[in-house]
Design an enzyme around this catalytic site. Sequence first.
Site, PDB file in Angstrom:
ATOM      1  N   ASP A   4     100.673  22.734 108.795  1.00 44.18           N
ATOM      2  CA  ASP A   4     100.083  21.446 108.322  1.00 44.18           C
ATOM      3  C   ASP A   4      98.746  22.237 107.988  1.00 44.18           C
ATOM      4  OD1 ASP A   4      98.071  19.768 110.057  1.00 44.18           O
ATOM      5  OD2 ASP A   4      99.867  19.020 110.064  1.00 44.18           O
ATOM      6  N   SER A  11      96.876  17.144 105.952  1.00 37.31           N
ATOM      7  CA  SER A  11      98.438  16.657 106.660  1.00 37.31           C
ATOM      8  C   SER A  11      98.697  15.127 105.914  1.00 37.31           C
ATOM      9  CB  SER A  11      98.002  16.665 108.643  1.00 37.31           C
ATOM     10  OG  SER A  11      99.079  16.785 108.723  1.00 37.31           O
TER      11      SER A  11
END
Length: 374
Positions: A210, A48
Amino acid sequence: MGKEKPKISLLLSGGGARAAYQVGVLKAISEWYPRNHHSPFVIYSGTSAGAINATAIACYASCFRLGVKKLEWIWARLHSRRVFRSSGWGITQHLSHQLLARLRAEHHPRPPFGLLDNRPLRLLLNQVNNYGRLEQQILAGNLHGISITASSYKSGKTVSFFQGQQSITPWTYSKSKGRRSLITTEHLLASSAIPFVFPASRIGQAYYGDGSIHQLTPLRPSMKMGADKILIIDLINQRLRPQDPTQAPGVGMLTGHLMDTIFSDTMAAELEHLEYTNTLLSKLPDDERRKMAVKSVDTLHLYPSQSFEPLAQAFYHHMPLAARSLMRLLGISPKDDAALTSYILFEPNYIHALINLGYLDAQERESELRSFLE
């Protein structure tokens, strides 16, 4: 012949705007080395927003302080408008486009859904990252490997895209795999595409989101790339005050709780498993350990000493009006749902506060950090 120097990995977890905390920690560590000193880390693993930080630092593996200074320069000048379209017109146009796309016939391709349009972030990453430097650092021997983890919406697996020395081999497990690739902006956008907030990114024939979504083993990429030690800069939200048990959870509270779980819980579980494995290995004879082809890996887990929520509440009003209005329409309160706000508050004052918090926390643990890195 001298003992081979241990390979130290830097592992940066995800957390949106919270990742500014990692910049403060790295800033403190960089000041303990001469200006032209190479990085103490030869392996980088990021997920991320942590993937964005890891890539920026890895590009300057031969000059650690320069890489940290550039990363701090980027974060210190960050605004919401450089991460997503934050104007009233921009948000309205993006949501209208999302709605109209889903009203079209099935044979028309539909864009991935996201409440916010992160095309400004794509532009920023293309401007500030020189991805060609990664291969230069690898060829010069300053960088052993870098891994960017994303989640495949097609297979439901965690995919770690890695670039590094030829001695690193791809890996495949039931829920994760490592794939050799040249790191680009698309990998960073995919790894940082927080569900519902930012749209998924397409790599090849599949869409990725993500990296924390399906990541059950966050330490695996570092270990597969040969790490002997792993410094983890985690972004756990320290809840100093318990929630009111009589308060019914709203959209923001549920989303914030879910995101905190996604970004933090698996790390704690795997650290417990690694500690158990290291204990077992320490009790085996050397010959038995060599036969098992398993080695003990040391870790140092660094995380914030304070909660992100008071800071998010204090600087919430700095968020663009259009973004705040959208959150209000979704039933998200800045007072009660600061956990969610702390992920998307890309505003200078909040970011400066997080960088300062990371810097002070690293200074508090200077002796422990120095001993680990040496």
